[in-house]
Design an enzyme around this catalytic site. Structure first.
Site, short mmCIF file in Angstrom:
data_model
loop_
_atom_site.label_atom_id
_atom_site.label_comp_id
_atom_site.label_asym_id
_atom_site.label_seq_id
_atom_site.Cartn_x
_atom_site.Cartn_y
_atom_site.Cartn_z
N CYS A 272 0.79 -1.24 0.00
CA CYS A 272 0.00 0.00 0.00
C CYS A 272 0.81 1.28 0.00
O CYS A 272 0.70 2.10 -0.91
CB CYS A 272 -0.96 0.01 1.20
SG CYS A 272 -2.31 -1.18 1.04
N ILE A 273 1.64 1.47 1.02
CA ILE A 273 2.29 2.78 1.20
C ILE A 273 3.17 3.18 0.02
O ILE A 273 3.15 4.34 -0.40
CB ILE A 273 3.07 2.81 2.53
CG1 ILE A 273 2.09 2.64 3.70
CG2 ILE A 273 3.82 4.13 2.70
CD1 ILE A 273 2.76 2.51 5.05
#
Length: 435
Positions: A272-273
């Site tokens: 995600c990040i």
């Protein structure tokens, strides 16, 4: 009260989960544990076979839970998407990676929606959980699903509810992490919220549209990306200034308000990040807008593996050793501590950059005995021995696993470059340099 909501409340609904990975399998397990008949769908036969055998492959799933619900018949898995016809609710939890041009690859979401269409039926709920750009649910998913002849908000319900999975988190799991839900219509939101209220212990936060929920997820991870970019840049500056930035952070976090500690490292990992800001900047260009601050943080974070190799070269040089031909032991290839997930791991990029410079690299990771990258399998060392450590010209720590004996490492290493401050508690620092 509509029929589907009633079935959710009395737990007679059959639930489906498409994608049995880090998000989908824990969600399917919680649905089955909550008393629902649950069907998991995946295109990988190996995952389906393991689920049906009660064999767990996800760290956040309790082995005994999976065995129990499979044995009782509450959870089953299949590659046959025709079984979607049996489901009253289907959650899509498939990967949303970037393509070779760093643009969103939503082919898995699209393929999942198209697989559902032939088996849709009235009074059905479909929820997208995969992280994506704002507008995906309404602009991509809704038109595909309506090719079934059913009308969204009238014949079926559609919503977005972002996954919030933090692998290795000992406190917050799928069951107790608050959930955000945004439907195409108020009734879509209500039905989707009822689904999660029937499964989870955490509060359900309703928002006015899928786009709000999609942007909320992007905000969560972009917030982290930007702040990590800030500390990575300051770590580079502090190294030039001869200041221990880790001590700076420890001092700053004594303030009880207005500051949240973020830490530098060799780059960003996980699904995600590192990826979500690219989704946002890609979508922003549609509106003629450049996310300048976000893009700047992405550039800093993306460069950290190369920066760590530059630092490694300088450290070796101070000891009159060239990086070309140097023996380097990398400790940790998982993207964060105490897990076996190496998706987008910066450690792997560090290894690749070291090898480009001619270094002879081996790695040890107690959670990742081998990893696959660019179609090849890379095997790690099975034990962290005195000989392995002593033979390394440089030990480079890229993941701070808590089950590694760092005192043992420090005692036998020639030089250590610690990018995670894993050796913080060791007093003898003659052979230690931190990021």
């Amino acid at each position: 009260m509509n029929k589907l909501k009633q079935k959710l409340l009395n737990k007679t609904a059959t639930l489906g989960v498409i994608g049995l990975g880090y998000v989908g399998l824990p969600l399917a397990v919680e649905k089955a544990k909550a008393g629902f008949k649950t069907i998991g769908f995946d295109v990988q036969e190996s995952k389906v076979d393991m689920v049906n055998a009660g064999d767990n492959y996800i760290g956040d799933v309790v082995n005994e839970d999976l065995e129990s619900i499979v044995r009782s018949g509450s959870l089953s898995a299949t590659t046959d998407f025709a079984q979607v016809a049996k489901a009253d609710c289907v959650c899509i939890c498939v990967p949303t990676p970037l393509d070779s041009h760093q643009q969103p690859d939503i082919s898995y979401v699209k393929a999942s929606a198209e697989s559902i269409v032939p088996y849709m039926h009235p009074d059905m709920l479909i929820v997208l959980e995969s992280t994506t750009y704002p507008g995906t649910t309404e602009e991509l998913l809704k038109p595909i699903l309506e090719t079934s002849g059913l009308k969204c908000g009238v014949d079926f319900y559609l919503a977005f509810s972002p996954e919030r999975v933090d692998p290795g988190n000992l406190i917050y799991k799928t069951k107790n992490t608050p959930k955000v839900v945004g439907g195409i219509t108020p009734e879509c939101t209500d039905v989707a919220a009822t689904l999660y209220e029937s499964v989870l212990e955490a509060p359900i936060h309703r928002v006015s549209s899928p786009a709000i929920a999609e942007m909320e997820k992007i905000l969560e991870n972009t917030y982290r990306n930007v702040n990590i970019g800030l500390v990575n840049e300051l770590a580079i500056l502090c190294n030039k200034m001869g200041i221990n930035f880790w001590e700076v952070i420890d001092a700053a976090k004594t303030k009880p308000y207005g500051f949240q500690a973020f830490y530098p490292g060799p780059g960003l990992g996980g699904h995600c990040i590192p990826l979500d800001p690219y989704y946002l900047s890609w979508k922003a260009r549609e509106y003629g807008f450049h996310t300048s601050m976000i893009e700047a943080s992405m550039m800093i974070n993306d460069r950290m593996p190369e920066y760590c190799v530059e630092r490694a070269r300088k450290i070796l040089n101070r000891y009159k050793k060239a990086i070309n031909g140097a023996k380097v032991l990398v400790l940790g290839v998982a993207y964060k501590q105490d897990i076996d997930d190496y998706r987008e791991s910066p450690a792997i990029r560090v290894i690749e950059e070291l090898e480009k410079e001619g270094a002879d690299v081996v790695y040890f990771d107690p959670y990742v005995p081998e990893y696959r990258e660019h179609g090849k399998v890379v095997k790690g060392e099975l034990k962290l021995t005195v000989e392995l450590i002593k033979n390394a010209d440089l030990v480079l720590i890229t993941t701070a696993h808590s089950n590694v004996d760092y005192h043992f490492v420090q005692q036998h290493a020639q030089i250590i470059f610690d990018t995670k401050n894993a050796l913080k508690g060791i007093s003898n620092r003659a052979n230690i340099e931190v990021l």
